[in-house]
Design a protein around this motif. Structure first.
Motif, PDB file in Angstrom:
ATOM      1  N   ILE A   1      25.007 -18.510  12.417  1.00  0.00           N
ATOM      2  CA  ILE A   1      24.263 -18.170  10.863  1.00  0.00           C
ATOM      3  C   ILE A   1      25.154 -16.321  11.114  1.00  0.00           C
ATOM      4  O   ILE A   1      25.626 -16.059  10.080  1.00  0.00           O
ATOM      5  CB  ILE A   1      22.805 -18.008  11.050  1.00  0.00           C
ATOM      6  CG1 ILE A   1      22.381 -19.234  10.317  1.00  0.00           C
ATOM      7  CG2 ILE A   1      22.685 -17.031   9.343  1.00  0.00           C
ATOM      8  CD1 ILE A   1      21.137 -19.427  10.777  1.00  0.00           C
ATOM      9  N   PRO A   2      25.363 -15.568  12.369  1.00  0.00           N
ATOM     10  CA  PRO A   2      25.788 -14.778  12.062  1.00  0.00           C
ATOM     11  C   PRO A   2      27.100 -14.466  12.137  1.00  0.00           C
ATOM     12  O   PRO A   2      27.575 -14.001  11.622  1.00  0.00           O
ATOM     13  CB  PRO A   2      25.373 -14.354  13.763  1.00  0.00           C
ATOM     14  CG  PRO A   2      24.158 -14.942  14.389  1.00  0.00           C
ATOM     15  CD  PRO A   2      24.861 -16.167  13.236  1.00  0.00           C
ATOM     16  N   PHE A   3      28.048 -15.615  12.577  1.00  0.00           N
ATOM     17  CA  PHE A   3      29.282 -15.878  11.781  1.00  0.00           C
ATOM     18  C   PHE A   3      29.930 -16.040  10.192  1.00  0.00           C
ATOM     19  O   PHE A   3      30.688 -15.468   9.583  1.00  0.00           O
ATOM     20  CB  PHE A   3      30.326 -16.753  13.150  1.00  0.00           C
ATOM     21  CG  PHE A   3      29.812 -16.193  14.099  1.00  0.00           C
ATOM     22  CD1 PHE A   3      30.383 -15.359  15.049  1.00  0.00           C
ATOM     23  CD2 PHE A   3      29.277 -17.250  14.965  1.00  0.00           C
ATOM     24  CE1 PHE A   3      30.595 -15.576  16.035  1.00  0.00           C
ATOM     25  CE2 PHE A   3      28.959 -17.946  16.475  1.00  0.00           C
ATOM     26  CZ  PHE A   3      29.439 -16.235  16.489  1.00  0.00           C
ATOM     27  N   TYR A   4      28.943 -16.567  10.025  1.00  0.00           N
ATOM     28  CA  TYR A   4      29.061 -17.134   8.646  1.00  0.00           C
ATOM     29  C   TYR A   4      28.279 -15.960   7.276  1.00  0.00           C
ATOM     30  O   TYR A   4      28.690 -15.659   6.623  1.00  0.00           O
ATOM     31  CB  TYR A   4      28.088 -18.271   7.935  1.00  0.00           C
ATOM     32  CG  TYR A   4      27.834 -18.192   6.495  1.00  0.00           C
ATOM     33  CD1 TYR A   4      28.728 -18.676   5.582  1.00  0.00           C
ATOM     34  CD2 TYR A   4      26.235 -18.671   5.916  1.00  0.00           C
ATOM     35  CE1 TYR A   4      28.088 -19.020   4.104  1.00  0.00           C
ATOM     36  CE2 TYR A   4      26.102 -18.471   5.343  1.00  0.00           C
ATOM     37  CZ  TYR A   4      27.011 -18.796   3.768  1.00  0.00           C
ATOM     38  OH  TYR A   4      26.606 -19.290   2.703  1.00  0.00           O
ATOM     39  N   LEU A   5      27.207 -15.225   7.431  1.00  0.00           N
ATOM     40  CA  LEU A   5      26.349 -14.533   6.501  1.00  0.00           C
ATOM     41  C   LEU A   5      27.566 -12.951   6.060  1.00  0.00           C
ATOM     42  O   LEU A   5      27.208 -12.702   4.611  1.00  0.00           O
ATOM     43  CB  LEU A   5      25.100 -13.841   7.376  1.00  0.00           C
ATOM     44  CG  LEU A   5      23.832 -13.360   6.872  1.00  0.00           C
ATOM     45  CD1 LEU A   5      23.980 -14.764   5.287  1.00  0.00           C
ATOM     46  CD2 LEU A   5      22.586 -12.923   7.382  1.00  0.00           C
ATOM     47  N   PRO A   6      28.184 -12.300   7.216  1.00  0.00           N
ATOM     48  CA  PRO A   6      28.543 -11.252   6.766  1.00  0.00           C
ATOM     49  C   PRO A   6      29.736 -11.442   5.054  1.00  0.00           C
ATOM     50  O   PRO A   6      29.510 -10.805   4.860  1.00  0.00           O
ATOM     51  CB  PRO A   6      29.526 -10.917   7.855  1.00  0.00           C
ATOM     52  CG  PRO A   6      28.844 -11.729   9.190  1.00  0.00           C
ATOM     53  CD  PRO A   6      27.940 -12.700   8.931  1.00  0.00           C
ATOM     54  N   SER A   7      30.049 -12.716   5.560  1.00  0.00           N
ATOM     55  CA  SER A   7      31.234 -13.146   4.078  1.00  0.00           C
ATOM     56  C   SER A   7      30.432 -13.982   2.944  1.00  0.00           C
ATOM     57  O   SER A   7      31.228 -14.471   2.154  1.00  0.00           O
ATOM     58  CB  SER A   7      32.003 -13.331   4.746  1.00  0.00           C
ATOM     59  OG  SER A   7      32.683 -14.741   4.865  1.00  0.00           O
ATOM     60  N   SER A   8      29.526 -13.971   3.323  1.00  0.00           N
ATOM     61  CA  SER A   8      28.492 -15.316   2.294  1.00  0.00           C
ATOM     62  C   SER A   8      28.093 -14.465   1.350  1.00  0.00           C
ATOM     63  O   SER A   8      27.688 -13.492   0.820  1.00  0.00           O
ATOM     64  CB  SER A   8      26.760 -15.986   2.984  1.00  0.00           C
ATOM     65  OG  SER A   8      26.163 -14.562   3.572  1.00  0.00           O
ATOM     66  N   SER A   9      27.697 -15.555   0.254  1.00  0.00           N
ATOM     67  CA  SER A   9      26.888 -15.698  -1.007  1.00  0.00           C
ATOM     68  C   SER A   9      25.654 -14.953  -0.932  1.00  0.00           C
ATOM     69  O   SER A   9      24.982 -14.444  -1.885  1.00  0.00           O
ATOM     70  CB  SER A   9      27.306 -16.655  -1.811  1.00  0.00           C
ATOM     71  OG  SER A   9      26.665 -17.840  -1.688  1.00  0.00           O
TER      72      SER A   9
END
Length: 429
Positions: A339-347
């Motif tokens: 999740i820390p890798f995905y969240l920065p650019s997530s909707s």
């Protein structure tokens, strides 16, 4: 908030807090085990330590009923059997929990390093996202109760680091070790395979050139090193423990029909099959792997891997866990580590209402299932239909919706990570 900004500006503060948090849970866990009929220590930890005791006495870890793991885990936990004048056994008994908690901390450090170096974040920003793992109560609780997921998390995040750094041989060895330790990381081979590929072959190229383009040096190095590592470990374990190693570490997991503490949509079917033997050669759970592998090994890595490797691995794992015929709370850590890798650019971050809705629904879906499960397992009430079945279906539906959001987010990315992290001039290592 100035106080929070100051907190996240210091790695010592964040990691120190994460360590103290886990130590506090370990101390509380000892108190609860001694004073409450509901134990803090996970039953699996008792299985692990019993197996370690058998190994320490020169026996097989599989002499302990229900030990279904690699002997490596029992070997690592041999110190839990020690008893010395300076440190008595009841203190050594917590060695495994400390080891698993240390795995949590090491994972958080790797997450921070990847975010800083590969995502271009400041240390302060990277620590905020890494804290989603480091300061997550669910993560800390599971590891300090004695679940080994913290060790696997280190291997998986180290695998991401190795691939992004271009250390393909190291990545292959980590992949082989991870699959030996717990089978499911094999799904990451697909996303790494596509991520390592070239951008394509010229139009009009013949079939032989297209096939040759599929087998690049990096892909061959990944496959070779992962296979050799996996087989070397298996050969060593088979030499020591023979057929029981194959039976309990691998074959069992393809035929298991666990129904207790199982959030899976197949939960009710598994319980009925375990309670009533049938002569039918067809069982619906026997084909559960079809949609599971179709998504996690086929469609998702093929469509998304070149966009963002770690976020693709999140989507893969989320699909694998959601469609798995067995799903316990520990399995959630398998995808939470990404999740820390995905969240920065997530909707979900850009649209706070969407993110909050996803989180609330995910928590409420679990809470509803746990309420029905508690009535069944602790109060002896038959809640299978409609209660537990509906709760499983609802949680499954919520997870499918969240998976759709993740896939859409990753698919909309520009794919710049691969251009930066995997330059063509970089040599294989």
């Amino acid at each position: 908030m100035p106080m929070l900004s100051s907190f996240f500006s210091s790695p010592w503060l964040v990691f120190g807090t994460a360590i103290l948090f886990r130590l506090a849970l370990l101390i509380y866990g000892r108190w609860q085990d001694a004073n409450s009929p509901i134990k803090y220590t996970d039953i699996d930890y008792l299985v692990f330590t019993d197996a370690a005791r058998f190994v320490a006495r020169g026996h097989s870890p599989y002499d302990r009923a229900t030990y279904r793991y690699t002997p490596l885990l029992a070997w690592l936990l041999i110190p839990t059997t020690w008893d010395t004048p300076a440190i008595p056994n009841h203190v050594w008994f917590d060695f495994g929990k400390l080891l698993f908690a240390a795995g949590d901390i090491a994972t958080g450090w790797l997450i921070m390093r990847i975010l800083v170096k590969r995502k271009g974040m400041s240390v302060q920003q990277a620590l905020k996202y890494a804290s989603l793992w480091l300061l997550n109560p669910m993560v800390a609780n599971i590891s300090t109760r004695g679940s080994s997921e913290g060790l696997l998390a280190v291997l998986v995040v180290a695998l991401v680091w190795a691939v992004l750094e271009g250390r393909i041989r190291v990545a292959g060895m980590l992949l082989g070790l991870g699959v030996h330790f717990k089978i499911y990381p094999f799904i990451y081979a697909a996303s790494i395979w596509w991520w390592l590929g070239s951008d394509g072959v010229p139009e009009g190229a013949d079939v032989s050139k297209k096939i040759k383009a599929m087998f690049t040096k990096k892909r061959i190095a990944l496959a070779t090193n992962s296979f050799l590592t996996f087989m070397a470990l298996n050969c060593v374990m088979y030499y020591f423990y023979g057929v029981p190693f194959i039976e309990h570490s691998y074959r069992y997991h393809f035929t298991r029909i666990d129904h207790r503490h199982n959030f899976s949509v197949y939960n009710t079917v598994l319980h009925l099959n375990s309670a009533h033997s049938t002569d039918s050669s067809f069982k619906v759970e026997s084909i559960a792997f079809v949609p599971q592998l179709f998504l996690s090994v086929g469609v998702i890595p093929f469509l998304l891997a070149k966009k963002d490797l770690a976020s693709t691995m999140l989507a893969q794992t989320f699909a694998f866990v959601t469609f798995n015929k067995v799903c316990t709370s520990q399995y959630f850590l398998w995808y939470m580590v990404f999740i820390p890798f995905y969240l920065p650019s997530s909707s979900m971050l850009r649209n706070s209402r969407l993110g909050l809705t996803a989180l609330v629904l995910w928590v409420l879906g679990q809470a509803l299932w746990l309420q029905q499960g508690f009535e069944l397992e602790f109060n002896g009430k038959s809640t299978f239909v409609p209660g537990l079945w509906l709760a499983s279906m609802l949680f499954f539906g919520i997870n499918c919706w969240i998976l759709g959001v993740i896939v859409q987010d990753v698919g909309s990315q520009a794919g710049l990570e691969r251009t930066v992290a995997n330059p063509q001039h970089k040599k294989d290592r």
